[in-house]
Design a protein around this motif. Structure first.
Motif, PDB file in Angstrom:
ATOM      1  N   PHE A   1     -97.278  39.480 -59.351  1.00 29.78           N
ATOM      2  CA  PHE A   1     -98.236  38.966 -58.387  1.00 29.78           C
ATOM      3  C   PHE A   1     -98.570  39.938 -57.257  1.00 29.78           C
ATOM      4  N   GLY A   2     -98.076  41.184 -57.333  1.00 30.24           N
ATOM      5  CA  GLY A   2     -98.382  42.162 -56.314  1.00 30.24           C
ATOM      6  C   GLY A   2     -99.457  43.142 -56.719  1.00 30.24           C
ATOM      7  N   SER A   3     -99.304  44.379 -56.243  1.00 31.41           N
ATOM      8  CA  SER A   3    -100.297  45.415 -56.557  1.00 31.41           C
ATOM      9  C   SER A   3     -99.901  46.187 -57.807  1.00 31.41           C
ATOM     10  N   LEU A   4     -98.714  46.800 -57.813  1.00 28.52           N
ATOM     11  CA  LEU A   4     -98.272  47.468 -59.032  1.00 28.52           C
ATOM     12  C   LEU A   4     -96.761  47.397 -59.145  1.00 28.52           C
ATOM     13  N   THR A   5     -96.285  47.499 -60.380  1.00 33.03           N
ATOM     14  CA  THR A   5     -94.862  47.484 -60.708  1.00 33.03           C
ATOM     15  C   THR A   5     -94.530  48.745 -61.481  1.00 33.03           C
ATOM     16  N   ILE A   6     -93.402  49.372 -61.136  1.00 34.50           N
ATOM     17  CA  ILE A   6     -92.890  50.516 -61.898  1.00 34.50           C
ATOM     18  C   ILE A   6     -91.532  50.104 -62.452  1.00 34.50           C
ATOM     19  N   LEU A   7     -91.429  50.058 -63.772  1.00 33.51           N
ATOM     20  CA  LEU A   7     -90.244  49.502 -64.431  1.00 33.51           C
ATOM     21  C   LEU A   7     -89.498  50.560 -65.219  1.00 33.51           C
ATOM     22  N   TYR A   8     -88.183  50.629 -64.979  1.00 31.44           N
ATOM     23  CA  TYR A   8     -87.309  51.427 -65.835  1.00 31.44           C
ATOM     24  C   TYR A   8     -86.640  50.508 -66.838  1.00 31.44           C
ATOM     25  N   GLN A   9     -86.731  50.876 -68.122  1.00 27.61           N
ATOM     26  CA  GLN A   9     -86.031  50.158 -69.184  1.00 27.61           C
ATOM     27  C   GLN A   9     -84.932  51.052 -69.748  1.00 27.61           C
ATOM     28  N   GLU A  10     -83.839  50.443 -70.184  1.00 26.48           N
ATOM     29  CA  GLU A  10     -82.822  51.223 -70.879  1.00 26.48           C
ATOM     30  C   GLU A  10     -83.438  51.920 -72.082  1.00 26.48           C
ATOM     31  N   ASP A  11     -83.036  53.165 -72.304  1.00 21.02           N
ATOM     32  CA  ASP A  11     -83.581  53.936 -73.416  1.00 21.02           C
ATOM     33  C   ASP A  11     -83.395  53.211 -74.738  1.00 21.02           C
ATOM     34  N   GLU A  12     -84.501  53.044 -75.443  1.00 23.80           N
ATOM     35  CA  GLU A  12     -84.516  52.522 -76.810  1.00 23.80           C
ATOM     36  C   GLU A  12     -83.911  51.124 -76.913  1.00 23.80           C
ATOM     37  N   ARG A  13     -83.858  50.403 -75.791  1.00 22.90           N
ATOM     38  CA  ARG A  13     -83.381  49.018 -75.840  1.00 22.90           C
ATOM     39  C   ARG A  13     -84.483  48.142 -75.268  1.00 22.90           C
ATOM     40  N   GLY A  14     -85.306  47.603 -76.148  1.00 24.41           N
ATOM     41  CA  GLY A  14     -86.508  46.898 -75.721  1.00 24.41           C
ATOM     42  C   GLY A  14     -86.281  45.433 -75.425  1.00 24.41           C
ATOM     43  N   GLY A  15     -87.380  44.721 -75.431  1.00 24.06           N
ATOM     44  CA  GLY A  15     -87.376  43.307 -75.097  1.00 24.06           C
ATOM     45  C   GLY A  15     -88.627  42.902 -74.356  1.00 24.06           C
ATOM     46  N   LEU A  16     -89.226  43.869 -73.613  1.00 21.50           N
ATOM     47  CA  LEU A  16     -90.462  43.592 -72.893  1.00 21.50           C
ATOM     48  C   LEU A  16     -91.605  43.433 -73.876  1.00 21.50           C
ATOM     49  N   GLN A  17     -92.375  42.358 -73.703  1.00 23.90           N
ATOM     50  CA  GLN A  17     -93.530  42.091 -74.558  1.00 23.90           C
ATOM     51  C   GLN A  17     -94.737  41.739 -73.697  1.00 23.90           C
ATOM     52  N   VAL A  18     -95.902  42.237 -74.106  1.00 24.87           N
ATOM     53  CA  VAL A  18     -97.160  42.007 -73.394  1.00 24.87           C
ATOM     54  C   VAL A  18     -98.079  41.194 -74.298  1.00 24.87           C
ATOM     55  N   LEU A  19     -98.763  40.230 -73.701  1.00 24.70           N
ATOM     56  CA  LEU A  19     -99.650  39.360 -74.468  1.00 24.70           C
ATOM     57  C   LEU A  19    -100.988  40.049 -74.715  1.00 24.70           C
ATOM     58  N   GLN A  20    -101.367  40.143 -75.981  1.00 23.88           N
ATOM     59  CA  GLN A  20    -102.677  40.669 -76.355  1.00 23.88           C
ATOM     60  C   GLN A  20    -103.498  39.521 -76.933  1.00 23.88           C
ATOM     61  N   GLY A  21    -104.652  39.290 -76.348  1.00 25.58           N
ATOM     62  CA  GLY A  21    -105.445  38.148 -76.777  1.00 25.58           C
ATOM     63  C   GLY A  21    -104.799  36.853 -76.326  1.00 25.58           C
ATOM     64  N   GLU A  22    -104.918  35.824 -77.134  1.00 31.92           N
ATOM     65  CA  GLU A  22    -104.404  34.519 -76.748  1.00 31.92           C
ATOM     66  C   GLU A  22    -102.995  34.233 -77.231  1.00 31.92           C
ATOM     67  N   ASP A  23    -102.559  34.904 -78.304  1.00 36.97           N
ATOM     68  CA  ASP A  23    -101.266  34.495 -78.870  1.00 36.97           C
ATOM     69  C   ASP A  23    -100.485  35.609 -79.556  1.00 36.97           C
ATOM     70  N   GLU A  24    -100.840  36.878 -79.319  1.00 34.10           N
ATOM     71  CA  GLU A  24    -100.124  37.970 -79.980  1.00 34.10           C
ATOM     72  C   GLU A  24     -99.277  38.727 -78.957  1.00 34.10           C
ATOM     73  N   TRP A  25     -97.960  38.685 -79.129  1.00 29.20           N
ATOM     74  CA  TRP A  25     -97.045  39.379 -78.231  1.00 29.20           C
ATOM     75  C   TRP A  25     -96.740  40.759 -78.801  1.00 29.20           C
ATOM     76  N   ARG A  26     -97.009  41.801 -78.008  1.00 29.10           N
ATOM     77  CA  ARG A  26     -96.803  43.181 -78.437  1.00 29.10           C
ATOM     78  C   ARG A  26     -95.601  43.783 -77.722  1.00 29.10           C
ATOM     79  N   ASP A  27     -94.704  44.415 -78.482  1.00 31.69           N
ATOM     80  CA  ASP A  27     -93.554  45.087 -77.893  1.00 31.69           C
ATOM     81  C   ASP A  27     -94.009  46.306 -77.100  1.00 31.69           C
TER      82      ASP A  27
END
Length: 332
Positions: A216-242
């Protein structure tokens, strides 16, 4: 690489990887700004490499923070958040509530500190009386011993990187490079680490490590553990992309306030943190830096608004008013 060139590789066509190493030249900055603008019009997310943040500092920040979260609950509770103080939370709230969605609590612990949290009580009293955490004092654990130093150095490095990203944002919008500078000259930014404990029992229906939400702010800078994912972004109405966890990178995204500021030209996209596969009992730690403008900055959206219905529209709104409404929902 020639300083006047930019390498942009694409992970999946939706969240591009942008190399910032040429941002020291005028032509390099123009090319980077163009790539950023393209990403923020489509997904609202991109990954940065060549950012110049010390790998040694990132490793030190990760090690100290991860060590803290592995302490017994009783030791962590000594620095628990409480009225007027930011620190550890055994339950990280329910982020989906910020969008008025009802889900079980997110499966994470958090620790937060604010740039303004090191001010004196008198100085913080000038930051308004809204329901906002930048008015809180930071509290630091004694163990590990280097926790406070690592966090303060990391917040300073992220602040410098975020300030330059905002200048690149201005160029991407066809504005003077310093357009946003005076809105961030006493910014209320924070680091709010998410620790996802091992899942030793099945989550409740609809329960995730982090539920679907937009920042809800202006920008976020995120560090993720190397090669350990989990973050997903919604593309369109129902497709979650890693979103790939690339060694040496940061994930950058904009929040609702930035989408409003651009009149809907850029998008603040729904994202979540998925649960691990059944039987995977590994923990996960991510380090987001939330870059927020001055608490009293008045945000006037660019005109005209686009036709996007996803943008909550205001003629003007102060940062304090905007953020307070969102945070209150999460922890209500």
């Amino acid at each position: 690489m020639n300083s006047d060139q930019l390498t942009v590789t694409v992970t999946d066509g939706f969240v591009p990887v942008i190399d910032l190493s040429s941002r020291g030249s005028t032509l390099g900055r123009a090319a980077i700004a163009e790539a950023i603008g393209n990403a923020l019009r489509s997904s609202g997310f991109f990954i940065i490499v060549g950012h110049g943040v010390s790998a040694e500092l990132v490793d030190r920040m990760f090690t100290a923070t991860n060590s803290f979260f592995k302490l017994p609950d009783g030791e962590k509770d000594v620095v628990a958040s409480r009225p007027g103080v930011s620190g550890y939370r055994r339950a990280g709230g329910t982020l989906a509530r910020s969008l008025d969605q009802k889900t079980p609590p997110d499966l994470c612990e958090t620790y937060a500190a604010h740039v303004t949290g090191e001010m004196s009580d008198d100085e913080r009293s000038t930051l308004g009386n809204e329901w906002a955490s930048w008015t809180h004092k930071n509290i630091w654990p004694k163990d590990p011993a280097d926790f406070k130093d690592a966090w303060q150095e990391y917040m300073a490095a992220m602040g410098e990187l975020a300030a330059d990203l905002m200048r690149l944002f201005a160029l991407a919008l066809g504005l003077e490079e310093g357009f946003f500078d005076d809105k961030f000259d006493h910014h209320g930014s924070s680091v709010a680490v998410n620790y996802y404990p091992p899942q030793t029992k099945a989550p409740l229906p609809g329960q995730l490590r982090r539920g679907p939400h937009t920042d809800f702010g202006s920008l976020t800078i995120l560090y993720q553990e190397d090669e350990r994912g989990g973050l997903q972004v919604l593309q369109g109405e129902d497709e979650w992309r890693d979103v790939a966890a690339i060694p040496g990178s940061f994930v950058v995204n904009i929040g609702d306030l930035m989408a409003l500021w651009t009149g809907g030209r850029w998008v603040s996209t729904m994202h979540r943190v998925a649960n691990p596969e059944a039987g995977d009992t590994s923990s996960r730690l991510t380090i987001p830096f939330f870059y927020l403008p001055n608490h009293d900055a008045s945000i006037e959206p660019m005109r005209p608004f686009t036709d996007s219905s996803a943008v909550e529209r205001f003629d003007t709104v102060t940062v304090s008013e905007w953020v307070s409404r969102k945070v209150q929902k999460i922890f209500s």
